[in-house]
Design a protein around this motif. Structure first.
Motif, PDB file in Angstrom:
ATOM      1  N   SER A   1     -13.633  -5.877  -4.548  1.00 48.45           N
ATOM      2  CA  SER A   1     -14.829  -6.100  -3.530  1.00 48.45           C
ATOM      3  C   SER A   1     -14.129  -5.256  -2.329  1.00 48.45           C
ATOM      4  CB  SER A   1     -15.348  -7.255  -3.208  1.00 48.45           C
ATOM      5  OG  SER A   1     -14.110  -8.051  -2.547  1.00 48.45           O
ATOM      6  N   GLU A   2     -15.231  -4.589  -1.362  1.00 48.19           N
ATOM      7  CA  GLU A   2     -14.825  -3.987  -0.364  1.00 48.19           C
ATOM      8  C   GLU A   2     -14.223  -4.924   0.640  1.00 48.19           C
ATOM      9  OE1 GLU A   2     -14.811  -1.097   0.709  1.00 48.19           O
ATOM     10  OE2 GLU A   2     -15.139  -0.365  -1.193  1.00 48.19           O
ATOM     11  N   ALA A   3     -14.626  -6.302   0.663  1.00 47.29           N
ATOM     12  CA  ALA A   3     -13.864  -7.452   1.402  1.00 47.29           C
ATOM     13  C   ALA A   3     -12.396  -7.539   1.418  1.00 47.29           C
ATOM     14  CB  ALA A   3     -14.975  -8.676   1.286  1.00 47.29           C
ATOM     15  N   LEU A   4     -12.043  -7.122   0.036  1.00 53.75           N
ATOM     16  CA  LEU A   4     -10.746  -7.395  -0.176  1.00 53.75           C
ATOM     17  C   LEU A   4      -9.821  -6.029  -0.129  1.00 53.75           C
ATOM     18  CD1 LEU A   4     -10.860  -9.904  -3.291  1.00 53.75           C
ATOM     19  CD2 LEU A   4     -10.108 -10.287  -0.950  1.00 53.75           C
ATOM     20  N   ALA A   5     -10.614  -5.016  -0.192  1.00 50.39           N
ATOM     21  CA  ALA A   5      -9.931  -3.719  -0.312  1.00 50.39           C
ATOM     22  C   ALA A   5      -9.019  -3.696   0.665  1.00 50.39           C
ATOM     23  CB  ALA A   5     -11.178  -2.723  -0.075  1.00 50.39           C
ATOM     24  N   PRO A   6      -8.964  -3.973   2.015  1.00 50.80           N
ATOM     25  CA  PRO A   6      -7.883  -3.911   3.103  1.00 50.80           C
ATOM     26  C   PRO A   6      -6.417  -4.558   2.560  1.00 50.80           C
ATOM     27  CG  PRO A   6     -10.186  -4.327   4.210  1.00 50.80           C
ATOM     28  CD  PRO A   6     -10.173  -4.529   2.675  1.00 50.80           C
ATOM     29  N   GLN A   7      -6.645  -5.632   1.746  1.00 47.80           N
ATOM     30  CA  GLN A   7      -5.544  -6.140   1.066  1.00 47.80           C
ATOM     31  C   GLN A   7      -5.065  -5.787   0.039  1.00 47.80           C
ATOM     32  OE1 GLN A   7      -5.819 -10.648   1.562  1.00 47.80           O
ATOM     33  NE2 GLN A   7      -8.168 -10.184   2.080  1.00 47.80           N
ATOM     34  N   ALA A   8      -5.390  -4.515  -0.441  1.00 50.31           N
ATOM     35  CA  ALA A   8      -4.932  -3.929  -1.638  1.00 50.31           C
ATOM     36  C   ALA A   8      -3.701  -3.110  -1.408  1.00 50.31           C
ATOM     37  CB  ALA A   8      -5.896  -3.131  -2.324  1.00 50.31           C
ATOM     38  N   PHE A   9      -2.581  -3.189  -2.349  1.00 54.83           N
ATOM     39  CA  PHE A   9      -1.409  -2.650  -1.999  1.00 54.83           C
ATOM     40  C   PHE A   9      -1.618  -1.189  -2.067  1.00 54.83           C
ATOM     41  CE2 PHE A   9       2.152  -0.256  -4.140  1.00 54.83           C
ATOM     42  CZ  PHE A   9       3.119  -0.499  -3.417  1.00 54.83           C
ATOM     43  N   ASN A  10      -2.576  -0.630  -2.765  1.00 54.69           N
ATOM     44  CA  ASN A  10      -2.697   0.958  -2.703  1.00 54.69           C
ATOM     45  C   ASN A  10      -3.147   1.289  -1.565  1.00 54.69           C
ATOM     46  OD1 ASN A  10      -4.939  -0.299  -4.209  1.00 54.69           O
ATOM     47  ND2 ASN A  10      -5.873   1.864  -4.024  1.00 54.69           N
ATOM     48  N   ARG A  11      -4.139   0.610  -0.730  1.00 53.26           N
ATOM     49  CA  ARG A  11      -4.594   0.993   0.469  1.00 53.26           C
ATOM     50  C   ARG A  11      -3.620   1.096   1.721  1.00 53.26           C
ATOM     51  NH1 ARG A  11     -10.307   0.633   1.452  1.00 53.26           N
ATOM     52  NH2 ARG A  11     -11.219   1.084  -0.635  1.00 53.26           N
ATOM     53  N   LYS A  12      -2.428   0.443   1.344  1.00 51.51           N
ATOM     54  CA  LYS A  12      -1.335   0.505   2.619  1.00 51.51           C
ATOM     55  C   LYS A  12      -1.022   1.774   3.020  1.00 51.51           C
ATOM     56  CE  LYS A  12      -2.092  -3.970   3.212  1.00 51.51           C
ATOM     57  NZ  LYS A  12      -2.882  -4.324   4.619  1.00 51.51           N
ATOM     58  N   PRO A  13      -0.522   2.026   4.170  1.00 55.93           N
ATOM     59  CA  PRO A  13       0.269   3.244   4.415  1.00 55.93           C
ATOM     60  C   PRO A  13       1.477   3.384   3.605  1.00 55.93           C
ATOM     61  CG  PRO A  13      -0.268   2.130   6.288  1.00 55.93           C
ATOM     62  CD  PRO A  13      -0.479   1.155   5.383  1.00 55.93           C
ATOM     63  N   VAL A  14       1.955   4.628   3.466  1.00 53.19           N
ATOM     64  CA  VAL A  14       3.015   4.928   2.535  1.00 53.19           C
ATOM     65  C   VAL A  14       4.352   4.299   2.880  1.00 53.19           C
ATOM     66  CG1 VAL A  14       3.660   7.028   3.647  1.00 53.19           C
ATOM     67  CG2 VAL A  14       4.201   6.661   1.160  1.00 53.19           C
ATOM     68  N   TRP A  15       4.533   4.130   4.446  1.00 56.25           N
ATOM     69  CA  TRP A  15       5.728   3.478   4.799  1.00 56.25           C
ATOM     70  C   TRP A  15       5.805   1.926   4.286  1.00 56.25           C
ATOM     71  CZ3 TRP A  15       5.667  -0.474   8.346  1.00 56.25           C
ATOM     72  CH2 TRP A  15       4.441  -0.742   9.092  1.00 56.25           C
ATOM     73  N   GLN A  16       4.537   1.489   4.445  1.00 60.94           N
ATOM     74  CA  GLN A  16       4.512  -0.005   4.187  1.00 60.94           C
ATOM     75  C   GLN A  16       4.704  -0.395   2.455  1.00 60.94           C
ATOM     76  OE1 GLN A  16       0.956  -1.830   5.461  1.00 60.94           O
ATOM     77  NE2 GLN A  16       1.594  -2.214   7.601  1.00 60.94           N
ATOM     78  N   ARG A  17       4.349   0.726   1.567  1.00 59.37           N
ATOM     79  CA  ARG A  17       4.640   0.615   0.243  1.00 59.37           C
ATOM     80  C   ARG A  17       6.162   0.864  -0.013  1.00 59.37           C
ATOM     81  NH1 ARG A  17       1.022   4.960  -1.623  1.00 59.37           N
ATOM     82  NH2 ARG A  17       0.415   5.378   0.292  1.00 59.37           N
ATOM     83  N   ILE A  18       6.626   1.757   0.757  1.00 59.44           N
ATOM     84  CA  ILE A  18       8.046   1.857   0.600  1.00 59.44           C
ATOM     85  C   ILE A  18       8.953   0.423   0.983  1.00 59.44           C
ATOM     86  CG2 ILE A  18      10.154   2.843   1.749  1.00 59.44           C
ATOM     87  CD1 ILE A  18       8.386   5.552   1.794  1.00 59.44           C
ATOM     88  N   ALA A  19       8.566   0.085   2.136  1.00 61.02           N
ATOM     89  CA  ALA A  19       9.106  -1.078   2.553  1.00 61.02           C
ATOM     90  C   ALA A  19       9.042  -2.453   1.608  1.00 61.02           C
ATOM     91  CB  ALA A  19       8.783  -1.556   3.791  1.00 61.02           C
ATOM     92  N   ILE A  20       7.712  -2.600   0.790  1.00 57.27           N
ATOM     93  CA  ILE A  20       7.804  -3.429  -0.229  1.00 57.27           C
ATOM     94  C   ILE A  20       8.534  -3.169  -1.341  1.00 57.27           C
ATOM     95  CG2 ILE A  20       5.861  -4.536  -1.678  1.00 57.27           C
ATOM     96  CD1 ILE A  20       3.909  -4.031   0.369  1.00 57.27           C
ATOM     97  N   VAL A  21       8.559  -2.105  -1.697  1.00 57.87           N
ATOM     98  CA  VAL A  21       9.375  -1.634  -2.898  1.00 57.87           C
ATOM     99  C   VAL A  21      10.701  -1.898  -2.565  1.00 57.87           C
ATOM    100  CG1 VAL A  21      10.194   0.072  -4.381  1.00 57.87           C
ATOM    101  CG2 VAL A  21       7.765  -0.123  -4.076  1.00 57.87           C
ATOM    102  N   VAL A  22      11.314  -1.457  -1.504  1.00 52.33           N
ATOM    103  CA  VAL A  22      12.799  -1.473  -1.194  1.00 52.33           C
ATOM    104  C   VAL A  22      13.225  -2.923  -0.855  1.00 52.33           C
ATOM    105  CG1 VAL A  22      14.392  -0.942   0.621  1.00 52.33           C
ATOM    106  CG2 VAL A  22      12.877   0.823  -0.138  1.00 52.33           C
ATOM    107  N   ALA A  23      12.187  -3.800  -0.583  1.00 53.76           N
ATOM    108  CA  ALA A  23      12.590  -5.293  -0.496  1.00 53.76           C
ATOM    109  C   ALA A  23      13.130  -5.889  -1.294  1.00 53.76           C
ATOM    110  CB  ALA A  23      11.340  -5.974   0.258  1.00 53.76           C
ATOM    111  N   GLY A  24      12.984  -5.587  -2.771  1.00 53.63           N
ATOM    112  CA  GLY A  24      13.592  -6.414  -3.675  1.00 53.63           C
ATOM    113  C   GLY A  24      14.917  -6.213  -3.949  1.00 53.63           C
TER     114      GLY A  24
END
Length: 453
Positions: A81-104
């Motif tokens: 749903s559009e209400a949850l879209a802002p919480q989707a991983f793919n909607r996040k800026p690339v630097w945040q996605r990089i941070a999430i991936v590197v965190a493991g």
């Protein structure tokens, strides 16, 4: 507990700790970046235990304890749903996605340093770095029984394990190395091990033996066990005799006696062997004979085997105070990281056997069981090395691993748009093939190294 059950138990514990910390790294950073986490699972397959938190995340322990995952909200997997879209991983800026991936992987690297700190604070019992016997290249370098090894290259060697680990890289690279020692009389000296003279091919697991070096704790007392019937020693010596000299040469350990027997056999004739028996000292006449090993190789012998002895007591401890252990753990973590990358490089260039660099679950389980039986500090060291390996492995640029996702996001940063679904699908296929090959190699090595004997 049997070795099989012990190995299985410690394999599950080790993987459980490492995977939990790895996935927690992804989970923690994802939550900080505002990504909704649907499931945090330790293991794969059907859940054995499941609890849904107030945050909406399912926390799961699954049947197959050989990994784990964090499932995040993602529009590429299903409609949301559009209400949850802002919480989707793919909607996040690339630097945040990089941070999430590197965190493991980063969590595993941090855990490695923390475990090493714990090992140093607890104190790892070990053997003193004192030479027992030196033959071959070690003897040619001037190393002698009783020498205390202080440093190899630029690495301090406070225990025999450090001697062993410090020598392996130089042996694999056939590189000469300076060894700083303190002789038995207390005099300092520097010896040069000519490891460039090692055979082109040798068993990397026996590097220190090939060099011709053994520790004082490996010496066997010259106490006679079994005597072979109709051998030169039959009717002359007795079980329990402690040999003190042969042909005038003092005998301090079993290896001394073997060398003296060989010299006497080459000289020919008989000689006096001196033994201690029930408080008495006896001198008896004996002559070696040519004998055969099970593989058919001939040697000069008396027909003796050494008596069983109790395991040697550890006479050294690798320990730091809580504050000093912090920089020591960081230094050790950096050093082990360098060695891991060097070993990967040697494997790709053929300087080290793949058989000895890729370990499967059987090898890891057996190692975990062996280290755990030596005490908590030893187990923490192994767990630290496994955590480091898991962190580095996941950073390799292989699709489906964290490093593969990181590669996609770095490409996105450069080109300004995400990698196409077609490229990602192809990469996913290649990644699965590579991981399947790596797992196949690991299981093959397990069979070769542990099950085929």
């Amino acid at each position: 507990m049997s070795e099989v059950l012990g190995s299985l138990w410690w394999l599950i514990i080790s993987l459980g700790v490492l995977v939990t910390i790895h996935e927690f790294g992804h989970f923690w950073v994802a939550r900080r970046c505002g990504v909704k986490v649907l499931r945090f699972s330790i293991g794969f397959g059907k859940p054995l235990w499941l609890r849904k938190g107030r945050d909406g995340t399912e926390y799961v322990i699954a049947r197959i304890p050989l990994g784990g995952y964090v499932k995040m909200l993602d529009e590429r997997e299903y409609e949301i749903s559009e209400a949850l879209a802002p919480q989707a991983f793919n909607r996040k800026p690339v630097w945040q996605r990089i941070a999430i991936v590197v965190a493991g992987p980063a969590a595993n690297l941090i855990l490695c340093v923390m475990l090493l700190w714990g090992m140093f604070v607890i104190g790892r019992p070990d053997f003193a770095p004192v030479v027992g016997n030196a033959t071959g290249i070690a003897a040619e370098a001037g190393l002698r029984r009783g020498d205390t090894v202080l440093q190899i290259g630029d690495r301090q060697t406070p225990t025999w394990s450090e001697v062993h680990m410090a020598l392996i890289p130089y042996a694999l690279d056939h590189q000469d190395v300076a060894v700083r020692v303190r002789a038995e009389n207390g005099a300092p000296a520097t010896r040069e091990l000519r490891l460039s003279r090692l055979p082109a091919k040798f068993d990397e697991r026996r590097s220190i033996e090939v060099i011709g070096l053994s520790g004082r704790h490996e010496l066997r007392p010259p106490v006679i066990g079994r005597i072979v019937p109709d051998s030169p020693a039959w009717g002359v010596l007795a079980e329990g005799d402690r040999v003190t000299a042969l042909d005038g040469d003092p005998v301090g350990d079993w290896e001394d006696m073997a060398a003296a027997v060989t010299r006497l056999g080459k000289r020919g004739g008989s000689a006096m062997i001196e033994v201690a028996r029930n408080g008495d000292r006896l001198a008896l006449e004996i002559a070696p004979a040519r004998m055969k090993k099970p593989d058919g190789e001939e040697y000069w012998g008396l027909g003796l085997t050494s008596a069983a002895t109790a395991p040697p007591k550890r006479d050294a401890v690798l320990r730091y105070g809580p504050l000093d252990a912090v920089p020591a753990a960081v230094r050790e973590g950096v050093h082990q990281t360098e060695q891991l990358f060097s070993m990967i490089g040697r494997a790709f260039t053929g300087r080290v056997s793949i058989q000895n660099t890729v370990a499967g679950p059987v090898t890891i389980g057996r190692a975990a069981n062996a280290y755990a039986s030596n005490g908590p500090a030893w187990y923490l060291q192994l767990l630290a090395m496994l955590s480091l390996s898991l962190g580095i492995l996941n950073l390799l640029p292989i699709p489906i691993l964290d490093g593969g996702h990181l590669l996609y996001y770095l490409i996105e940063l450069v080109k300004g748009s995400p990698v196409s679904e077609r490229v990602m699908a192809a990469g996913h296929f290649v990644g699965l093939a590579l991981i399947a090959s790596l797992m196949g190699l690991a299981f093959y090595n397990d069979i070769l190294n542990n099950l085929v004997r």
